[in-house]
Scaffold this motif. Structure first.
Motif, PDB file in Angstrom:
ATOM      1  N   ALA A  36       0.830  -1.207   0.000  1.00 44.59           N
ATOM      2  CA  ALA A  36       0.000   0.000   0.000  1.00 44.59           C
ATOM      3  C   ALA A  36       0.862   1.253   0.000  1.00 44.59           C
ATOM      4  CB  ALA A  36      -0.934  -0.006   1.208  1.00 44.59           C
TER       5      ALA A  36
ATOM      6  N   ALA B 226      -1.006   4.425  -1.664  1.00 44.23           N
ATOM      7  CA  ALA B 226      -2.330   4.437  -1.030  1.00 44.23           C
ATOM      8  C   ALA B 226      -2.326   5.422   0.127  1.00 44.23           C
ATOM      9  CB  ALA B 226      -2.693   3.037  -0.538  1.00 44.23           C
TER      10      ALA B 226
ATOM     11  N   ILE C 200      -4.364  -3.483  -5.481  1.00 47.47           N
ATOM     12  CA  ILE C 200      -3.871  -2.117  -5.254  1.00 47.47           C
ATOM     13  C   ILE C 200      -3.161  -1.599  -6.499  1.00 47.47           C
ATOM     14  CG2 ILE C 200      -2.207  -0.727  -3.958  1.00 47.47           C
ATOM     15  CD1 ILE C 200      -2.777  -2.586  -1.538  1.00 47.47           C
TER      16      ILE C 200
END
Length: 295
Positions: free
Chosen positions: A166, A171, A284
């Motif tokens: 992430a 993210a 992701i």
């Protein structure tokens, strides 16, 4: 003769009395007189109870210092203050940390991961972030929010790997539940390769309620499930929250129902599911790919 008999009886009675005392003493719990072993036990217990306050390994500690994390004490194995460790010691001391050289066996005793690399740090408790902070962070960067929601990831290695993916993908936050989930332990920090220091991580009481909150904030919620549409056929370019289920069990029924869309990863092998961290990494980065292609 009578005096001899009385003396004999007296000895017999005293022996019985002594035997009763010995039995009583044997029945009582013994006090641990091995003070060295007792100290070790308390130290091990303290390490387990304060696991979230300990970082192990050179890279996690180096990244923690770079990120401005407060290092309270740095334990270094004797003979290891050279090369990369010497640099870590220098930076930690410059930031006010207490440096202590100890025998390697002590680090082995305190270590949870078993891979301390000769250095272990006691750090200030990492503050969990909030969903509001994550959304604000995305807004400040001028980006559509991308959050990763974990529905009961209990394996600390999986949690660390997901945080790492992430963070590398950019993210804006990872959300974990307070119960039925791994916390920010040394194993998580180690597996994240230092990413835990940069990633905003929120801990919530209820994942389903959190999903509803994200929806109200305008995020579209995608749940990873074998029952869903093929992930490459789903548009994830808008504000998004990717929900990854627990190892083996997947998404809980209520969480699955609350998702806006279920997405799946195609499989041609014999087993039924991918590792949770691998699935999270694929989703992701596909979200990242879609956004890049749309620009």
């Amino acid at each position: 003769m009578r005096q001899f008999e009385n003396k004999k009886n007296y000895k017999t009675g005293q022996q019985k009395k002594d035997a009763r005392f010995r039995k009583r003493d044997n029945d009582m719990p013994k006090q641990n007189t091995d003070f060295r072993k007792t100290a070790e036990t308390f130290e091990q217990r303290g390490a387990q109870e304060g696991a979230e306050n300990i970082l192990e390994g050179r890279n996690p500690i180096r990244e923690a210092i770079k990120a401005g994390r407060t290092i309270e004490k740095l334990l270094v194995a004797k003979g290891e203050i050279q090369g990369p460790v010497k640099e870590i010691v220098y930076d930690a001391r410059a930031n006010g940390a207490v440096i202590q050289e100890v025998e390697r066996v002590r680090l082995d005793r305190l270590s949870v991961t078993g891979a301390h690399q000769g250095v272990l740090a006691y750090v200030a408790v990492k503050e969990y972030s909030s969903i509001e902070d994550m959304l604000l962070y995305a807004k400040e960067r001028g980006e559509q929010p991308l959050l990763v929601v974990l529905d009961g990831i209990c394996d600390p290695q999986n949690l660390g790997a997901i945080i790492r993916s992430a963070e590398c993908a950019g993210a804006h936050g990872v959300i974990i539940p307070q119960r039925r989930s791994a916390g920010l332990t040394p194993v998580v920090a180690k597996c994240s390769a230092g990413a835990v220091e940069y990633m905003r991580i929120a801990r919530v009481t209820n994942i389903s309620q959190t999903i509803e909150k994200l929806k109200k904030e305008g995020l579209w919620v995608y749940g990873a499930s074998m029952e869903g549409k093929r992930y490459s056929h789903v548009d994830m370019t808008g504000p998004a929250a990717l929900v990854i289920g627990a190892e083996g069990e997947g998404l809980s029924p209520l969480v699955k129902r609350n998702c806006d869309c279920l997405v799946s990863l195609p499989q041609s092998g014999h087993i039924e599911s991918l590792n949770a961290s691998v699935a999270a990494g694929i989703l992701i980065y596909d979200c990242l790919r879609q956004r890049a292609e749309k620009q």
